[in-house]
Design an enzyme around this catalytic site. Structure first.
Site, mmCIF file in Angstrom:
data_model
loop_
_atom_site.group_PDB
_atom_site.id
_atom_site.type_symbol
_atom_site.label_atom_id
_atom_site.label_comp_id
_atom_site.label_asym_id
_atom_site.label_seq_id
_atom_site.Cartn_x
_atom_site.Cartn_y
_atom_site.Cartn_z
ATOM 1 N N GLY A 274 -52.592 -54.308 -32.455
ATOM 2 C CA GLY A 274 -51.635 -55.281 -31.935
ATOM 3 C C GLY A 274 -50.353 -55.368 -32.749
ATOM 4 O O GLY A 274 -49.260 -55.283 -32.212
ATOM 5 N N ALA A 275 -50.513 -55.531 -34.046
ATOM 6 C CA ALA A 275 -49.347 -55.718 -34.899
ATOM 7 C C ALA A 275 -49.763 -55.620 -36.354
ATOM 8 O O ALA A 275 -50.958 -55.584 -36.656
ATOM 9 C CB ALA A 275 -48.727 -57.088 -34.635
ATOM 10 N N MET A 276 -48.759 -55.589 -37.242
ATOM 11 C CA MET A 276 -49.069 -55.442 -38.665
ATOM 12 C C MET A 276 -48.153 -56.323 -39.501
ATOM 13 O O MET A 276 -46.934 -56.334 -39.319
ATOM 14 C CB MET A 276 -48.919 -53.956 -39.054
ATOM 15 C CG MET A 276 -49.160 -53.675 -40.509
ATOM 16 S SD MET A 276 -50.881 -54.026 -41.003
ATOM 17 C CE MET A 276 -50.615 -54.529 -42.700
ATOM 18 N N ASN B 239 -46.826 -56.331 -42.469
ATOM 19 C CA ASN B 239 -46.079 -55.839 -43.627
ATOM 20 C C ASN B 239 -45.110 -56.909 -44.140
ATOM 21 O O ASN B 239 -44.431 -57.563 -43.350
ATOM 22 C CB ASN B 239 -45.248 -54.623 -43.237
ATOM 23 C CG ASN B 239 -46.006 -53.674 -42.356
ATOM 24 O OD1 ASN B 239 -47.026 -53.140 -42.779
ATOM 25 N ND2 ASN B 239 -45.555 -53.495 -41.130
ATOM 26 N N GLU C 283 -49.493 -62.834 -37.468
ATOM 27 C CA GLU C 283 -48.856 -61.941 -38.460
ATOM 28 C C GLU C 283 -47.987 -62.760 -39.414
ATOM 29 O O GLU C 283 -47.953 -62.501 -40.612
ATOM 30 C CB GLU C 283 -48.020 -60.855 -37.785
ATOM 31 C CG GLU C 283 -48.758 -60.007 -36.744
ATOM 32 C CD GLU C 283 -50.090 -59.435 -37.201
ATOM 33 O OE1 GLU C 283 -50.254 -59.214 -38.419
ATOM 34 O OE2 GLU C 283 -50.972 -59.228 -36.348
ATOM 35 N N HIS D 78 -50.045 -64.450 -42.042
ATOM 36 C CA HIS D 78 -50.512 -63.533 -43.084
ATOM 37 C C HIS D 78 -49.592 -63.548 -44.309
ATOM 38 O O HIS D 78 -49.996 -63.145 -45.395
ATOM 39 C CB HIS D 78 -50.558 -62.095 -42.556
ATOM 40 C CG HIS D 78 -51.887 -61.681 -41.980
ATOM 41 N ND1 HIS D 78 -53.078 -61.926 -42.607
ATOM 42 C CD2 HIS D 78 -52.203 -60.988 -40.853
ATOM 43 C CE1 HIS D 78 -54.076 -61.407 -41.877
ATOM 44 N NE2 HIS D 78 -53.567 -60.846 -40.804
ATOM 45 N N GLU E 27 -58.392 -61.851 -42.815
ATOM 46 C CA GLU E 27 -58.422 -61.813 -41.353
ATOM 47 C C GLU E 27 -59.128 -63.028 -40.738
ATOM 48 O O GLU E 27 -58.594 -63.657 -39.831
ATOM 49 C CB GLU E 27 -59.037 -60.504 -40.849
ATOM 50 C CG GLU E 27 -58.211 -59.261 -41.195
ATOM 51 C CD GLU E 27 -56.761 -59.315 -40.712
ATOM 52 O OE1 GLU E 27 -56.403 -60.204 -39.918
ATOM 53 O OE2 GLU E 27 -55.966 -58.458 -41.162
HETATM 54 N N1 B3K Z 1 -53.886 -56.365 -40.479
HETATM 55 C C1 B3K Z 1 -53.608 -55.672 -39.245
HETATM 56 C C2 B3K Z 1 -54.725 -54.780 -38.797
HETATM 57 C C3 B3K Z 1 -54.753 -53.478 -39.479
HETATM 58 C C4 B3K Z 1 -55.766 -52.560 -38.852
HETATM 59 C C5 B3K Z 1 -55.931 -51.305 -39.633
HETATM 60 N N2 B3K Z 1 -56.795 -50.373 -38.966
HETATM 61 C C6 B3K Z 1 -53.251 -56.622 -38.153
HETATM 62 C C7 B3K Z 1 -53.788 -57.993 -38.286
HETATM 63 O O1 B3K Z 1 -54.966 -58.248 -38.292
HETATM 64 O O2 B3K Z 1 -53.006 -58.883 -38.428
HETATM 65 ZN ZN ZN Z 2 -54.672 -60.164 -39.210
#
Ligand code: B3K
Ligand code: ZN
Length: 918
Positions: A307-309, A311, A344, A347, A366
């Site tokens: 879905g998204a990341m 970073n 996101e 996070h 998560e």
């Molecule tokens: N942290 C990423 C997921 C990464 C998956 C790697 N295979 C998105 C999230 O859970 O917000």
């Molecule tokens: Zn996440």
């Protein structure tokens, strides 16, 4: 397998790195087929890893460090059975991770290293001797973003350079300690052609930028002041359009907000931008957490594995979760966009500022962040509806995982490929554990515990134990037993027995918990189970809860901490109807003897909205199970229909809740409840039969609701309007069950005057589930209308793949040869093959087994290109052993065929071998 043999990584083998990295400087000279990366790393020996009498001493886990040197691998999380040569030196070697890189040079403190000073393998760069004082390493490598079809590391999507580093993608960019407990400060310089890449982005705050080489090339520098692990690194470069806004934080700092999208899509970002601002405000208000850079950027790309990341400062999104206009996105798309943006963004604190010590701790970021995004949605939309939606999801995705061969604890203790552990258990059940903690210690103490968590661990890589310790310390409650929830797989089942004594006015509630064995965990311990409870009197009102030895409960909550316990309630004036696990206070299953009449009573009277819905589900399940067993009670069915009708006509209930009440339990959920000798065809027929009776029995009410929920005025994605439309299409679906011709006519009329995508998909998805003549034309029209819009063509594929028709497997095969189909775009694969194998039990489990063959063929074709997505698709077969004999054999044969294929990725190997119980 790509590797000689699959290696398992164990939590118990965690060791800190022998050298830490403080500063990282990265220079990228971007070119699609040969990007040059120069990495300058400032190392220093890690005192924590090397103290206690030097590196050959025992470490904190009691293991001998000399053995440690033997087993240290790239990850310092030993993969078993792979012995490393004993270092010839008295201090540990520097072993960096790296994959698919071409090494150009290595220098240490300015001196170029001869190849004899290091070892190079397909996965590591080992420098055997490094100084035991701070030192600098400079590494120059080349990588090929264009050839990167795994979409992990640096790749090109639609001519845009972008990255995905979680979990282990950074090692495909440069040699590094690619593990989350190595947190460093990054500076980045990007050089690229000005014409093809006018936009150059990386994490942190922007620095210098300008042109070079007479103006054909340009550069941009970025600096991230916050130490971060490598998985949060991001870079984007390309010709993208920008949508900007600003946000002023609660302490008055101005933050530049930017969303970058494909040119021409700028008008589709407004909702995402609003959602971002709402998320930023909510995190300040609910958790006291403010954003911490001058700029927050989101980039939408079209090829993305998930879905998204999150970073740091530069979130990268699957464009499906950014782009929305009323005429291109459905209400569900809008809701997903809002919650994924929030997730996101959240996070930034839960994941980025406090990160995970190792990947076993994934739930730390998560589960907690899902809990936070659930609370966000509950606060800004409807709490009751959100809870039901989340529980439905947990039951559809997590319960079968927890009850099958891929079951694992929320905090697993071993893995082969970490990317396989981004599961419903880690995310969804992980969130449930946070919710239970909040229930147990109270919302105020939970907030205090979160404050303490940031106070103690900001800038650190923490463990699940650290998190729970904050919960315990802030609340003064011993949570040792609670930790079992993190370590033990499987869904606890609580058996209820009740007895009421009218003479003494006592009500005894006996509860017994059992968790069935899961792979590798045969003996289960009892877990503490917080149970929301109500004793509903004949008048439909809750009676006081006067618990023996405790008194009248302030909070309607009991805790089952032991295997078995009887709770005695006093002064219970009349025989009550039990409403247990209110609000779904614990992620468990309840087994009780209460019958359909009690469920119908709760459906009408329960003061807890969740349990009102739950009662309707239990009643419907009982009716479906009766049909499967060949015994149908017309009276029970009629009472159910009457109760449902009363809900639909209740003027005090909101539309979204009514829509949920109209939905019968899904076929997958029914299969999970039946658990053995599952016949998906029979389940479909039995459920359809009940749907038909409900649709017919409620026809007048439904037609009236269809009329009342007509769209007027401009589209708004707000909770009220979304609720209205959700009811409208639940009504249409219900009508389709009872009177397909009428539903087709209503849907057709609606299609002739649509103004938004929710109405369009709502009508079309009803027609496409039916075998009616209008179907093909409606699909062809949709394709013609939306040709060229990838996200809508995805919907076109998914509509066909999810139709519960016997012709669907053949249609899926045909569509795989359609010019619009490609294996290289994950959204497209998910929309066709994913929708078929994971959201259409009836067609996928066709008795002929052709569904299994289609899936296995696709997985084998996809695995060499994109193992992460291939492995995810393979989970569709994990419940094969619960199927009836014929399908069981056919499904197993396809798993065996996959496993027998040479050259499988580690990802796919793990899912398939574990599914087969190997
Ligand atoms: N942290 C990423 C997921 C990464 C998956 C790697 N295979 C998105 C999230 O859970 O917000
Ligand atoms: Zn996440």
């Amino acid at each position: 397998m790509n590797d000689a043999s699959p290696q398992t990584v164990y939590l118990q083998n965690y060791r800190p790195v022998p050298y830490l990295i403080d500063e990282v400087f990265l220079k990228f000279v971007l070119a699609p087929e040969a990007t040059q990366v120069t990495s300058r790393l400032s190392f220093r020996p890690n005192a924590a890893a090397q103290q206690k009498g030097g590196p050959l001493d025992h470490d904190e886990f009691g293991l001998n460090q000399s053995k440690l040197i033997n087993v240290i691998d790239s990850n310092n999380l030993a993969r078993d059975s792979r012995e490393k040569p004993v270092s010839a030196f008295s201090h540990p070697a520097l072993i960096l991770d790296g994959e698919k890189l071409e090494l150009r040079s290595v220098s240490l403190d300015g001196e170029t290293l001869e190849p004899s000073r290091y070892d190079l393998t397909a996965t590591n760069l080992t420098i055997r001797e490094v100084p035991q004082r701070p030192f600098t390493l400079e590494i120059v490598t080349l990588c090929n973003p264009k050839a990167n079809s795994e979409l992990s590391g640096l790749y090109v999507s639609n001519n845009v350079f972008c990255t995905q580093c979680e979990a282990e993608g950074f090692r495909r960019i440069t040699y590094f300690y690619d593990r989350p407990d190595v947190m460093a400060r990054y500076k980045v310089r990007i050089e690229a052609p000005l014409a093809s890449c006018p936009v150059l982005l990386a994490n942190g705050n922007p620095g210098q930028s300008g042109t070079i080489a007479g103006g054909d090339l340009h550069f941009a520098e970025w600096e991230d002041p916050h130490p971060k692990p490598s998985y949060l690194f991001a870079l984007v470069a390309g010709d993208l359009a920008l949508v900007s806004d600003t946000y002023v934080t609660r302490s008055g700092r101005k933050v530049d907000l930017r969303i970058y999208v494909e040119k021409g899509k700028e008008d589709r970002c407004a909702f995402a931008m609003e959602a971002l601002k709402t998320s930023m405000r909510w995190d300040e208000e609910r958790f006291g957490l403010e954003y911490d850079l001058d700029i927050f950027m989101i980039v939408a790309v079209s090829d993305f594995n998930m879905g998204a990341m999150e970073n740091k400062g530069l979130n990268i999104f699957n464009d499906k979760y950014i782009l929305a206009l009323p005429e291109t996105a459905t209400d569900i798309d809008y809701i997903n966009i809002e919650s994924i943006i929030a997730h996101e963004y959240f996070h930034n604190w839960t994941g980025n500022r406090v990160t995970c010590r190792d990947w076993f701790q994934l739930c730390l970021k998560e589960g907690l962040t899902v809990f936070r995004d659930q609370e966000f949605t509950a606060d800004i939309r409807s709490r009751a509806v959100k809870r039901i939606v989340d529980v439905k999801r947990l039951r559809a995705d997590q319960f079968p995982e927890d009850g099958g061969p891929l079951a694992h604890p929320v905090r697993p203790s071993s893995y082969i490929e970490i990317n396989n552990f981004y599961t419903a258990t880690v995310y969804e059940k992980g969130a449930e554990l946070c919710r239970m903690l909040q229930t147990l210690i109270g919302r105020e103490a939970f907030r205090k515990a979160m404050d303490l968590y940031f106070e103690r661990h900001d800038g650190e890589a923490a463990t699940t134990e650290d998190f729970v310790r904050c919960m315990a310390d802030a609340s003064g409650r011993n949570l040792d037993q609670f930790f079992t929830w993190y370590e033990q797989a499987g869904t606890p089942e609580v058996t209820v027995s009740e007895s009421y004594d009218a003479k003494t006015k006592t009500y005894d509630l006996s509860l017994e918990q059992v968790t069935a064995p899961t792979p590798g965990q045969s003996d289960k311990r009892p877990v503490p189970i917080p149970l929301g409870i109500g004793l509903v009197g004949p008048d439909g009102r809750d009676m006081p809860l006067d618990l023996e030895n405790v008194g009248v409960l302030n909070a309607p909550l009991i805790e089952l901490n032991e295997t078995k316990k009887t709770f005695r309630f006093r002064n219970v004036a009349r025989k009550p109807v039990l409403s247990l696990n209110r609000g779904f206070s614990a992620p468990i299953r309840i087994r009780s003897n209460s019958g359909i009449p009690e469920q119908l009573f709760l459906m009408k009277n329960d003061g807890d909205t969740f349990n009102r819905w739950e009662a309707s589900q239990r009643a419907a399940f009982a009716l479906i199970r009766d049909r499967l067993a060949g015994k149908t009670s017309a009276a029970d069915t009629q009472s159910f229909i009457t109760a449902l009708g009363a809900v639909l006509e209740d003027g005090h209930l909101d539309d979204a809740f009514k829509a949920l009440m109209l939905g019968l339990p899904g076929e997958q959920e029914i299969a999970t409840l039946i658990a053995r000798d599952v016949d998906p065809g029979a389940i479909h027929q039995a459920r359809e039969a009940l749907r038909a009776e409900t649709g017919m029995g409620l026809k007048d009410v439904l037609v009236e609701l269809w009329r009342k929920t007509e769209s007027h005025g401009a589209y708004r994605p707000d909770p009220e309007e979304t609720g209205r439309r959700s009811l409208r299409y639940a009504v249409l679906q219900a009508l389709a069950g009872g009177d397909p011709a009428l539903a087709t006519r209503l849907a057709g009329e609606q299609l002739s005057r649509i103004t938004n995508m929710t109405d369009e998909i709502g009508a079309l998805s009803t027609i496409t589930t039916l075998d009616v003549p209008e179907r093909e034309q409606a699909l062809a029209d949709f394709h013609t209308r939306h040709r060229g819009d990838n996200l809508l063509i995805d919907k076109w594929f998914a509509l066909q793949a999810s139709a519960p028709l016997s012709t669907t497997p053949g249609r899926v095969l045909e569509l795989m040869a359609h010019p619009d189909f490609t294996l290289t775009n994950p959204n497209r694969v998910r929309s066709l093959v994913g929708a078929f194998a994971m959201a259409n039990p009836f067609a996928f489990h066709a008795e002929s087994g052709e569904g299994y063959v289609i899936l296995a063929d696709t997985i084998l074709a996809l695995d060499p290109k994109n193992p992460q997505v291939a492995a995810r698709m393979a989970t569709a077969l994990r419940s094969w052993a619960t199927l009836e004999e014929k399908r069981r054999g056919l499904a197993k044969a396809q798993l065996e065929r996959i496993l027998g294929t040479s050259g499988l990725s580690r990802d796919l190997y793990e899912i398939v071998s574990k599914s087969l119980g190997r």
